[in-house]
Design an enzyme around this catalytic site. Sequence first.
Site, PDB file in Angstrom:
ATOM      1  N   GLU A 181      37.332  25.572  38.129  1.00 49.81           N
ATOM      2  CA  GLU A 181      36.434  25.007  39.137  1.00 49.81           C
ATOM      3  C   GLU A 181      34.974  25.363  38.913  1.00 49.81           C
ATOM      4  O   GLU A 181      34.076  24.685  39.390  1.00 49.81           O
ATOM      5  CB  GLU A 181      36.855  25.454  40.546  1.00 49.81           C
ATOM      6  CG  GLU A 181      36.816  26.964  40.789  1.00 49.81           C
ATOM      7  CD  GLU A 181      38.027  27.677  40.217  1.00 49.81           C
ATOM      8  OE1 GLU A 181      37.910  28.887  39.961  1.00 49.81           O
ATOM      9  OE2 GLU A 181      39.064  27.028  40.013  1.00 49.81           O
ATOM     10  N   ASP A 230      11.672   8.469  12.610  1.00 54.66           N
ATOM     11  CA  ASP A 230      10.635   7.654  12.008  1.00 54.66           C
ATOM     12  C   ASP A 230       9.914   8.491  10.946  1.00 54.66           C
ATOM     13  O   ASP A 230      10.232   9.660  10.749  1.00 54.66           O
ATOM     14  CB  ASP A 230       9.670   7.123  13.073  1.00 54.66           C
ATOM     15  CG  ASP A 230       8.872   8.226  13.767  1.00 54.66           C
ATOM     16  OD1 ASP A 230       9.158   9.413  13.506  1.00 54.66           O
ATOM     17  OD2 ASP A 230       7.979   7.900  14.550  1.00 54.66           O
ATOM     18  N   ASP A 289      10.537   2.365  19.260  1.00 52.60           N
ATOM     19  CA  ASP A 289      11.626   3.344  19.175  1.00 52.60           C
ATOM     20  C   ASP A 289      12.423   3.460  20.475  1.00 52.60           C
ATOM     21  O   ASP A 289      13.457   4.126  20.511  1.00 52.60           O
ATOM     22  CB  ASP A 289      11.069   4.736  18.835  1.00 52.60           C
ATOM     23  CG  ASP A 289      10.391   4.778  17.489  1.00 52.60           C
ATOM     24  OD1 ASP A 289      10.939   4.175  16.544  1.00 52.60           O
ATOM     25  OD2 ASP A 289       9.316   5.389  17.376  1.00 52.60           O
ATOM     26  N   ASN A 295      48.691  32.921  33.144  1.00 53.12           N
ATOM     27  CA  ASN A 295      49.021  33.382  34.490  1.00 53.12           C
ATOM     28  C   ASN A 295      50.065  32.492  35.154  1.00 53.12           C
ATOM     29  O   ASN A 295      51.003  32.975  35.796  1.00 53.12           O
ATOM     30  CB  ASN A 295      47.755  33.419  35.357  1.00 53.12           C
ATOM     31  CG  ASN A 295      46.839  34.556  34.969  1.00 53.12           C
ATOM     32  OD1 ASN A 295      47.247  35.484  34.261  1.00 53.12           O
ATOM     33  ND2 ASN A 295      45.600  34.490  35.411  1.00 53.12           N
ATOM     34  N   ASN A 351      40.993  34.700  41.058  1.00 60.26           N
ATOM     35  CA  ASN A 351      40.300  33.608  40.381  1.00 60.26           C
ATOM     36  C   ASN A 351      38.803  33.640  40.667  1.00 60.26           C
ATOM     37  O   ASN A 351      37.978  33.415  39.770  1.00 60.26           O
ATOM     38  CB  ASN A 351      40.896  32.272  40.853  1.00 60.26           C
ATOM     39  CG  ASN A 351      40.712  31.176  39.823  1.00 60.26           C
ATOM     40  OD1 ASN A 351      40.950  31.390  38.641  1.00 60.26           O
ATOM     41  ND2 ASN A 351      40.288  30.009  40.269  1.00 60.26           N
ATOM     42  N   ASP A 359      35.899  34.163  37.888  1.00 56.86           N
ATOM     43  CA  ASP A 359      34.909  33.108  37.665  1.00 56.86           C
ATOM     44  C   ASP A 359      33.486  33.621  37.840  1.00 56.86           C
ATOM     45  O   ASP A 359      32.580  33.228  37.098  1.00 56.86           O
ATOM     46  CB  ASP A 359      35.160  31.932  38.616  1.00 56.86           C
ATOM     47  CG  ASP A 359      36.303  31.043  38.131  1.00 56.86           C
ATOM     48  OD1 ASP A 359      36.508  30.964  36.912  1.00 56.86           O
ATOM     49  OD2 ASP A 359      36.981  30.439  38.974  1.00 56.86           O
TER      50      ASP A 359
END
Length: 906
Positions: free
Chosen positions: A331, A373, A652, A716, A741, A745
């Site tokens: 997440e 270029d 371009d 896990n 978790n 994180d």
Amino acid sequence: MTMLTPRTPTKLAPPGRNRRERKAAELETCTRLVGERLVSISARPGVQVLQDVDTSRNGLTHAEAALRLERHGPNAVARQRAPLWFVQLAKAYCNPFIAVLVFLAAIMFWQDPADEGVIILSVMVAISGLLRFWQEYRSGRAAEALKKLVTTTCAVLRRAGSGSGPTAFEVPMDQVVPGDLVKLAAGDLIPADLRLITSKDLMVGQAALSGESLPVAKADTRADDLGQCETTDPVEADNICLMGTSVTSGTATGVVVATGSDTYFGSMAGSLVGERPQTNFDTGVRKVSFLLIRFMLVMVPVVFMVNGFTKGDWDEALLFGIAVAVGLTPEMLPMVVSANLARGAVAMSKRKVVVKRLNAIQNLGAMDVLCTDKTGTLTEDRIVLDRYLDVHGNEDNEVLEYGYLNSRFQTGLKNLMDQAVIDRVGEAEEVVVDARFSMVDEIPFDFARRRMSVVLNRNSMVGELGRPEHVMITKGAVEEVLALCTHMTDRGKKVELTEQLRWHVTRIAEDNNRQGLRVLAVATRTVRSARDTYTVADEEQLTLIGFLAFLDPPKADAAAALRGLADKGIAVKVVTGDNELVAARVCADVGIDVGHVVSGSETDALEDAALRALAARTTVFAKVNPVQKARIVRALQADGHTVGFLGDGINDAAALRDADVGISVDTAVDIAKESADIILLEKDLTVLEQGVIQGRTTFGNTIKYIKMTASSNFGNVFSVLVASAFLPFQPMLAIMLLVQNLVYDIAQLATPWDRMDEEYLRKPRNWDAKGILRFMVTIGPVSSLFDIAMFLIMWNVFAADNEAGQALFQSGWFVEGLLSQTLVVHMIRTRKIPFIQSRASWPVMVMTILAVLTGLYLPFSPLASSLGFVALPASYFPWLIGVLLAYCTLTQLVKTWYIRTFNTWL
């Protein structure tokens, strides 16, 4: 009067194509239609053009100009505008992982509004979206700050009323209307598409449109119904000046025939506005995201069913299944990606690279083909005198001296080649110019003659009649000057210019042309019967002295920069609007293997499949227009390449938009900067090389997070699945899984500040969804082995084998699971031996220590009881250390096998 009808948007692209192809077709159709109209205007007499736009040589009245401004709108082209802040905020939450978390939070809230898991998931969602929004919003504002807040004006002839005379007024460019007469002088920008009415020595720089480095001569051909060179390209029309180009020398008056979106420039700009096509980064993220979501959709129902059947509590099984789904969902991927990109943007800004679109950083790292270029990138974007040659092609200081005298004594505005000659004399010590000459008269340059002459007095020389001796020095196009020559100087002697010698000197000039040089001839004539005034008729019986050859020189560091890019696995292809000879010469000078130079017209004759094959083996494309540039980019992409395009001109813009990463410079035209993803503060490939390294570092840290998270989460879940089948209770509470978790994180938010091994940065890196899946199913089960080992230790050593010992079992596994997840970061982040051959950055080390300390502290903290934890006995920790050491050792062994087997790691 057809040119004065208000502009109306037209859908030109045929249905049934993908968006990128539709945009390309629209651009091609728009530019073709506008080009055909301008070519038609070019072919008409000037008087007829003035009638067509309902004006006169005295210009419009103020009232007429106001009416036309209201009718046609401002003289401005379509521009891409940044979305409003709340639109950007909404887009920041448009992510599949966030959608999964919101869905899971809604189910948890429906089951129990007081569940702490709802708060944890809400915090994850809020942080992830807000961080991404802030980084992109801030980057957008920084890019906007690059735009110059100045009002550009131009001089137009207008009248107070129908009976009054014309007066020159300075008006903002956006207020120029069709029918206005515009006065042009050196340094002026062309404010709209103009048909020249009068001109004198006008030279126009068209590099922004055509890519040609040298200015081109323009004149009012057909102003008096005179003939002109026929062309189908408005850029090459002698008497048309296009919006976006600039005057380098001379003066002119032109009538405005198109403004805003009706101009040649505007037709290209209008086709480029809108949502950008998906790039390599977008496609890669989407593939990886849905791979992980599909995996979650398979595993979560299995965990739910196993827990439901073995425990009999389906409500608890559902909550546990949701927690497992959260555990399987990376997440924080949007947030880590955003932090990675933001970190990269900051690092690149210190290296003179401004990132407009964050996703472009990873595309820059994945880039394996750079189309660029020529002018200003490989060359210095200035004209220099490269050589001064006698009639046999040998360097001759006398030629330089005469060329210098011509350039120095002319009274008109000196063009770039005149200035180059003057600059070169300052470098050549052999040439001494003193007071030996004084000015008598000059015959100025004009478009028809393509030459100019000065007549000088030799102050030390006296003619037969006792009057000073004059010398005429003529410099100009080889064909025109050579046609006036009857003699030439051969090793200091004046000899007659026979047909054989004429062929010989012509071949010398052509040989230099083939080397990509612009060649001018220099000739003289001694006038015995001196007088005060001279005319074109006096330009006769000249003696050819030699040639001056000019070029835009290669940058001194261009060759080294190209080698640096090649060492990084990036193939450079030159795509320029300049001619084939100039392109080949410059590329050869900087060490590019030129091979066969392909022209834009050659690509038009090829089907897409044939163009893909040609683009793959071609290094230099010359004389290509905007549509052809964009098509070459798409052909390379279709061949599996991640393509970058470096350009700064109007021509371009389409290729910049279609490329995986569009790169421009801060001195580029606005449309190029708006189409680009990255802006260089210096047009230098060395700066770009540093950006590539930073892009690969950013990409590597993102992949690092995905592989670490995906593999540990899979391990896990696999452990949970095994434990659920045999334990009489849940192996871990749902809230424990969510906390584990969240802590993991948060610890991973330091990943963007990690360093990458040198070996990883040596070649382009790209998304590989299959490689991520293979990594996950190989490395993930290793952690499961030690999770199961800890299960057995808690069950047998600590007697946590019944519901009474459930909290102890869950606390022990929580600590082992969190610490193993956190420590394995150091095993996965490098293919080397961690801590010995490769050490993580200090931010990663600090966050790792904090995560470990948090995991060890939670079972003893005041929050322990509310989260379901109990204090762990001291005898638990030696077992924990043993399990973690064994886990790290086995992971290193498996890593060694994986690298030998698949020849890859991150």
